[in-house]
Scaffold this active site. Structure first.
Site, PDB file in Angstrom:
ATOM      1  N   CYS A 136      64.808  14.712  57.180  1.00 46.33           N
ATOM      2  CA  CYS A 136      64.543  14.709  58.440  1.00 46.33           C
ATOM      3  C   CYS A 136      64.281  16.175  58.972  1.00 46.33           C
ATOM      4  O   CYS A 136      63.771  16.159  60.118  1.00 46.33           O
ATOM      5  CB  CYS A 136      65.379  13.908  59.257  1.00 46.33           C
ATOM      6  SG  CYS A 136      65.459  12.073  58.832  1.00 46.33           S
ATOM      7  N   HIS A 191      67.974  17.046  67.818  1.00 45.57           N
ATOM      8  CA  HIS A 191      67.636  15.974  66.904  1.00 45.57           C
ATOM      9  C   HIS A 191      67.804  14.878  67.496  1.00 45.57           C
ATOM     10  O   HIS A 191      67.023  13.807  67.363  1.00 45.57           O
ATOM     11  CB  HIS A 191      68.339  16.277  65.599  1.00 45.57           C
ATOM     12  CG  HIS A 191      67.915  15.475  64.418  1.00 45.57           C
ATOM     13  ND1 HIS A 191      66.741  15.521  64.003  1.00 45.57           N
ATOM     14  CD2 HIS A 191      68.669  14.530  63.725  1.00 45.57           C
ATOM     15  CE1 HIS A 191      66.677  14.712  62.811  1.00 45.57           C
ATOM     16  NE2 HIS A 191      67.712  14.081  62.822  1.00 45.57           N
ATOM     17  N   HIS A 200      62.328   8.085  65.714  1.00 44.89           N
ATOM     18  CA  HIS A 200      62.369   9.040  64.722  1.00 44.89           C
ATOM     19  C   HIS A 200      61.151   8.849  63.846  1.00 44.89           C
ATOM     20  O   HIS A 200      61.190   8.033  62.950  1.00 44.89           O
ATOM     21  CB  HIS A 200      63.737   8.798  63.751  1.00 44.89           C
ATOM     22  CG  HIS A 200      63.944  10.012  62.992  1.00 44.89           C
ATOM     23  ND1 HIS A 200      63.224  10.966  62.728  1.00 44.89           N
ATOM     24  CD2 HIS A 200      65.247  10.373  62.561  1.00 44.89           C
ATOM     25  CE1 HIS A 200      64.097  11.866  62.189  1.00 44.89           C
ATOM     26  NE2 HIS A 200      65.161  11.349  62.042  1.00 44.89           N
TER      27      HIS A 200
END
Lengths: 404, 341
Positions: A160, A294, A331
């Site tokens: 990620c 994040h 996400h």
């Protein structure tokens, strides 16, 4: 002497605007628009989580039919590239342009179709495009062929954090004098393969929404998209009279060396990445005005991230404005860090910090200022974007508004 | 950009043993093809493998083995003091296909609640370098390059850049090629059936010399680009790239075959420079080709008999390694044998 690197073009495809342009994207963020909805493109029966951030109907924004036969991941990246090139007003036909592309599973929709043919139907796959699109490096190569980019062509995977590491690697290319213009981007799709994986890990939201840093956060929502930034040597951008959005000041990338799925509980790895990026930027911690977190909405990430910020910034962490746009977008894996970097550019341009939506209950330990539920007016000169991923990957970018 | 990066450790494992030379000798003599590496002789003393609580995939074992051996050659022990100054750069394009395939089958055959969580984390290509980081305790950057044949070459370039930028002191660059048969058949490339793994350790030359350790080659220059036209020859106008004694070309895919019509493993180009075909000498080593090319360069620079075999009785001091992927990415590297400061 290292060269200065600036951002001169932006391209984005996210669930907010579905490729309709960065202004709509930015308006959506400032309004706290939630894009997490029931998933339609595959069957989610039997799963506790049934939501995600899907993008439909974006192909109409592509200039031509060149990418019609390609996997959705390539198409998303192509549209973001097209937008970034137009935005930068680069004469790409007479420039040497390179690409660093970050992704996690790239053309996995094609890959899963191929595997379905071979393993479930026990037949040779007839569709020759499936394997072409499945190879991660085929994606930046396809883009290079379409626009005749003959600079470096690199595909990286750091889970990620892939989008942030793509920007970081492209930044190094220019800084070290190997290139004048680099496109740094990321893309990933919301596929059944990825959904089943995150579902099996128990990482998906149980509440139908994403609640970063909230006491009752239950997990992330998967989404899809692509982001591309045009990075350029400052002298090159000035020479062609380009509009400069901001500078890339620093980049830090580390690994926790702790667990293949969970982040280090103390936030040590991310904290080191923050400190490396700040040191490279030649600024002090107190000069950072805003952090794009994040902020996935999982129990482990948000706690680790808060601890990392406290570890690096100490008492200063209480003064920081921090928000997670994943609360609105979900996400998008390899795309997320690039989309968040683009968001940071818009924050600095417009002096507005978009909110962390769905924030309802304060957590005892996640107790920093996450700009809850409502956008905030604030001059931001230096913004920082944090990324973390499976395998203990951490990447941090420092961007400076040098347009004022 | 001129570099001054020392290769302080190198390890290659193929089905024919350690190093590139055994593989080359078998290929040149037309010996039997052995697809699998017999790991028993390599892994007995490697903690990451010995202490694992579950059966590791061959990709993990191979990478742990070559990484361990490359560190050993470099005389480097990873410890608390240096862990944050070591970074990993991995070339890995199809190394996790077995995990993807098994996860795909598992979720197709199981109810959502019953799908095992253990396979999915290993379906992304970075998981293997992350696993190596955990096993060795390496806390610097950890970047995986999925660039086909140029994966490891891009990893070497990034590792060199990280050292130049000062973000790490030591770069472990590794790569592995273990392609499942179902993909190998699809790509019509029998060379993919050979397992191969390699690792090199990169450091600043001055640091290696100061500590009195061995140097196995110097990376003097690396450039990379994308070839848009497979029929258009690469422009080699830079003097540095032609002032070499030997050129190693990673051919074996249609793109590089069209670029360099190397139908022989050993030949000479129009300038009379010795040209070696990595495909002809070692088979198609795919993701690991970047390491193989550098390791072969190192062996040629070190072993004068090997150099003379290739180069008409002349010693080789400087080698150009040109690596091209079938999609068009290309990395050009100069390896120098002159280690003195």
């Amino acid at each position: 002497m290292k060269r200065e690197v600036v951002v001169t073009g932006l391209g984005i495809v996210s669930p907010i605007e579905a490729g309709a342009g960065i202004d709509i994207f930015w308006q959506g963020l400032c309004n706290g628009k939630n894009t997490i909805k029931p998933i339609k493109s595959f069957n989610v029966n039997g799963h506790k989580c049934k939501v995600g951030g899907e993008i439909a109907d974006f192909k109409r924004f592509l200039d031509d039919a060149y990418f019609d036969s390609y996997d959705k991941c390539t198409q998303l990246f192509a549209l973001a590239t097209q937008q970034a090139l137009k935005d930068s007003r680069i004469n790409y036909k007479s420039s040497t342009i390179g690409i660093v592309f970050g992704t996690i599973l790239g053309g996995i929709i094609s890959g899963a179709k191929y595997m379905d043919d071979v393993f479930m139907k026990a037949q040779k796959s007839e569709d020759g495009t499936l394997l072409r699109d499945y190879s991660l490096h085929s994606i930046p190569a396809s883009i290079a062929k379409k626009w005749a980019f003959d600079g470096p062509n690199i595909c990286i995977n750091t889970a990620c954090a892939a989008g942030a590491d793509a920007i970081g690697q492209a930044y190094r290319e220019i800084q070290n004098g190997r290139a004048d213009i680099m496109l740094a981007g990321g893309a990933d799709t919301l596929s059944e393969f990825v959904f089943r994986g995150f579902s099996a890990l128990g990482a998906l939201t149980q509440h139908g929404m994403v609640q970063p840093f909230d006491k009752n956060r239950s997990g992330l929502a998967l989404s899809e998209g692509s982001g591309v930034v045009v990075l350029e040597a400052k002298e090159h951008a000035i020479a062609r009279n380009a509009e400069i959005y901001c500078s890339v000041k620093g980049f830090g990338s580390t690994n926790d060396a702790y667990n293949i799925v969970r982040p280090h509980t103390t936030g040590d790895g991310l904290s080191r990445a923050i400190d490396i990026a700040i040191s490279e930027s030649q600024i002090s911690h107190s000069e950072v005005d805003y952090i794009s977190a994040h902020g996935t909405g999982t129990i482990y990430n948000d706690l680790m991230e808060t601890r990392a910020i406290k570890r690096s910034f100490g008492e200063e962490s209480k003064n920081l404005k921090i928000s997670s746009i994943k609360s609105m977008l979900g996400h998008s894996l390899g795309a997320s860090a690039v989309i968040e970097a683009i968001h940071c550019v818009k924050v600095m341009q417009n002096s507005i910090v978009p909110p962390t939506i769905n924030y309802l209950n304060k957590d005892m330990e996640c107790n920093l200022d996450y700009v809850p539920n409502k956008a905030l007016h604030k001059d931001v000169n230096i913004s920082m974007s944090l990324s973390a991923g499976f395998g203990g990957q951490n990447a941090v970018l420092v961007l400076e508004n040098n347009t004022r | 950009m001129d570099l001054d990066i020392a290769i302080s450790g190198v390890s290659v494992i193929s089905p024919y043993g350690e190093g590139v030379s055994p593989l080359v000798k078998v290929q040149l003599s037309g010996g039997p093809c052995i697809p699998k590496i017999n790991l028993d002789s390599f892994i007995s003393d490697i903690p990451a493998i010995k202490n694992s609580s579950y059966e590791l995939h061959n990709v993990q074992k191979l990478l742990a083995a070559v990484s361990s051996k490359a560190f050993e050659k470099a005389d480097i022990e990873v410890c608390e003091n240096n862990a944050v100054r070591i970074s990993i750069f991995l070339g890995n394009t199809y190394g996790v296909e077995d995990f993807k395939m098994n996860f795909f089958k598992a979720y197709k055959q199981a109810e959502p609640e019953l799908t095992s969580p253990s396979l999915f984390p290993y379906t992304t290509s970075n998981s293997i370098s992350a696993w190596i980081a955990i096993q060795f305790g390496i806390k610097g950057a950890n970047i995986t390059f999925a660039n086909g044949c140029t994966s490891a070459s891009e990893a070497i370039l990034a590792g060199s850049d990280a050292i130049v930028a000062g973000t790490c002191d030591i770069a472990l660059v590794a790569a592995v090629t273990v392609l499942p048969e179902y993909l190998s058949d699809e790509f019509h490339a029998c060379g993919f059936k050979n397992e191969i793994a390699g690792a090199i350790v990169l450091e600043k030359r001055s640091n290696v010399i100061k500590s009195g350790r061995n140097i196995y080659g110097l990376l003097k220059r690396i450039s990379h680009s994308f070839l848009l036209d497979s029929n258009k020859a690469i422009q080699c106008e830079q003097d540095a790239y032609n002032a070499v004694d030997c050129i190693i070309i990673n051919n074996g895919n249609s793109f590089s075959d069209r670029q360099y019509k190397c139908d022989k493993a050993i030949g000479r180009n129009d300038l009379g420079i010795c040209c070696l075909s990595l495909g002809g000498l070692a088979g198609n080593t795919f993701s690991a080709a970047g390491i193989l090319g550098i390791a072969l360069s190192s062996e040629i620079l070190e072993n004068h008999d090997l150099a003379k075999l290739f180069n008409n009785q002349s010693i080789v001091r400087k080698i150009r390694f040109l690596n091209i992927d079938s999609y068009g990415s290309c990395v050009d590297t100069i390896v120098d044998g002159d280690y003195e400061e």
